[in-house]
Design a protein around this motif. Structure first.
Motif, short mmCIF file in Angstrom:
data_model
loop_
_atom_site.label_atom_id
_atom_site.label_comp_id
_atom_site.label_asym_id
_atom_site.label_seq_id
_atom_site.Cartn_x
_atom_site.Cartn_y
_atom_site.Cartn_z
N LYS A 142 0.81 -1.33 0.03
CA LYS A 142 0.02 0.15 0.07
C LYS A 142 0.97 1.02 0.05
CE LYS A 142 -3.83 -0.10 2.38
NZ LYS A 142 -4.84 -0.09 3.61
N ALA A 143 1.80 1.17 0.81
CA ALA A 143 2.86 2.21 0.94
C ALA A 143 3.72 2.38 -0.28
CB ALA A 143 3.95 2.14 2.17
N LEU A 144 3.92 1.49 -1.04
CA LEU A 144 4.82 1.68 -2.19
C LEU A 144 3.88 1.80 -3.30
CD1 LEU A 144 7.00 -1.56 -2.22
CD2 LEU A 144 7.81 0.57 -1.83
N ARG A 145 2.64 1.37 -3.19
CA ARG A 145 1.86 2.10 -4.41
C ARG A 145 1.34 3.45 -4.34
NH1 ARG A 145 -2.31 -1.29 -3.45
NH2 ARG A 145 -1.31 -3.32 -4.57
N MET A 146 1.38 4.06 -3.14
CA MET A 146 1.11 5.41 -2.85
C MET A 146 2.25 6.20 -3.33
SD MET A 146 0.32 7.82 0.40
CE MET A 146 -0.59 6.60 1.38
N GLU A 147 3.51 5.86 -2.92
CA GLU A 147 4.65 6.47 -3.38
C GLU A 147 4.89 6.43 -5.00
OE1 GLU A 147 9.84 6.05 -2.63
OE2 GLU A 147 8.35 4.76 -1.65
N ALA A 148 4.50 5.30 -5.47
CA ALA A 148 4.73 5.14 -7.05
C ALA A 148 3.70 6.21 -7.65
CB ALA A 148 4.27 3.71 -7.39
N ASP A 149 2.47 6.24 -7.01
CA ASP A 149 1.50 7.38 -7.62
C ASP A 149 1.97 8.62 -7.53
OD1 ASP A 149 -0.05 5.31 -8.19
OD2 ASP A 149 -1.48 5.15 -6.61
N ILE A 150 2.45 8.93 -6.26
CA ILE A 150 3.05 10.36 -6.14
C ILE A 150 4.25 10.85 -6.92
CG2 ILE A 150 4.31 11.88 -4.58
CD1 ILE A 150 2.58 10.53 -2.38
N ILE A 151 5.19 9.63 -7.24
CA ILE A 151 6.09 9.93 -8.19
C ILE A 151 5.65 10.04 -9.77
CG2 ILE A 151 8.22 8.79 -9.46
CD1 ILE A 151 8.80 7.59 -6.67
N GLN A 152 4.53 9.21 -10.14
CA GLN A 152 3.94 9.60 -11.45
C GLN A 152 3.57 10.74 -11.61
OE1 GLN A 152 4.36 7.49 -13.81
NE2 GLN A 152 3.26 8.63 -15.12
N ALA A 153 2.84 11.18 -10.65
CA ALA A 153 2.23 12.67 -10.74
C ALA A 153 3.22 13.87 -10.61
CB ALA A 153 1.25 12.72 -9.55
N GLN A 154 4.27 13.52 -10.14
CA GLN A 154 5.56 14.72 -10.15
C GLN A 154 6.12 14.51 -11.73
OE1 GLN A 154 7.93 13.28 -6.97
NE2 GLN A 154 7.05 14.46 -5.66
N ILE A 155 6.18 13.43 -12.29
CA ILE A 155 6.56 13.19 -13.61
C ILE A 155 5.89 13.96 -14.39
CG2 ILE A 155 7.15 11.61 -15.45
CD1 ILE A 155 7.82 9.57 -13.21
N GLU A 156 4.53 13.65 -14.37
CA GLU A 156 3.57 14.51 -15.27
C GLU A 156 3.67 15.80 -15.18
OE1 GLU A 156 -0.15 12.54 -14.03
OE2 GLU A 156 0.41 10.52 -15.18
N LYS A 157 3.77 16.48 -13.92
CA LYS A 157 3.70 17.94 -13.86
C LYS A 157 5.03 18.51 -14.29
CE LYS A 157 3.52 21.29 -10.12
NZ LYS A 157 3.37 21.63 -8.76
N GLY A 158 6.25 17.80 -13.94
CA GLY A 158 7.37 18.20 -14.82
C GLY A 158 7.15 18.29 -16.31
N ILE A 159 6.61 17.11 -16.89
CA ILE A 159 6.63 17.34 -18.26
C ILE A 159 5.57 18.38 -18.79
CG2 ILE A 159 5.39 15.98 -20.13
CD1 ILE A 159 6.22 13.29 -18.88
N GLU A 160 4.43 18.82 -18.12
CA GLU A 160 3.59 19.91 -18.28
C GLU A 160 4.43 21.18 -18.30
OE1 GLU A 160 0.48 20.18 -19.47
OE2 GLU A 160 0.51 17.97 -19.73
N VAL A 161 5.41 21.36 -17.09
CA VAL A 161 5.94 22.37 -17.05
C VAL A 161 6.94 22.72 -18.26
CG1 VAL A 161 7.93 23.45 -15.46
CG2 VAL A 161 6.00 22.64 -14.52
N LEU A 162 7.63 21.41 -18.69
CA LEU A 162 8.56 21.48 -19.55
C LEU A 162 7.76 22.09 -21.10
CD1 LEU A 162 10.89 18.46 -19.92
CD2 LEU A 162 11.60 20.89 -19.69
#
Length: 79
Positions: free
Chosen positions: A56-76
């Motif tokens: 459960k903790a790893l899944r939440m961490e993976a989701d947060i990381i994925q959201a950060q990646i998507e946000k970074g791509i949008e900023v680019l």
């Protein structure tokens, strides 16, 4: 100082905003690359994990990381 170097310095001076944007884009790409590596490792750990609480903790961490990646791509894209 040779002419090419002098012209380059002058161009950088007058195009400081463009240089800052390029530098920022390079920095963001580096962060995205690190985040993708971390996401890959976290997903691998998630697939190998047997403990439900840890999953459960790893899944939440993976989701947060994925959201950060998507946000970074949008900023680019906005740069």
């Amino acid at each position: 100082m040779n002419k090419i170097k002098l012209l380059s310095l002058l161009q950088d001076f007058f195009n400081a905003d463009e240089k800052e944007k390029r530098d920022k884009a390079v920095e963001i790409r580096g962060v995205i690359k690190k985040l993708k590596n971390k996401h890959r490792k976290t997903t691998k750990m998630l697939n190998e994990c047997r403990d439900e609480e840890l999953k459960k903790a790893l899944r939440m961490e993976a989701d947060i990381i994925q959201a950060q990646i998507e946000k970074g791509i949008e900023v680019l894209k906005q740069l």
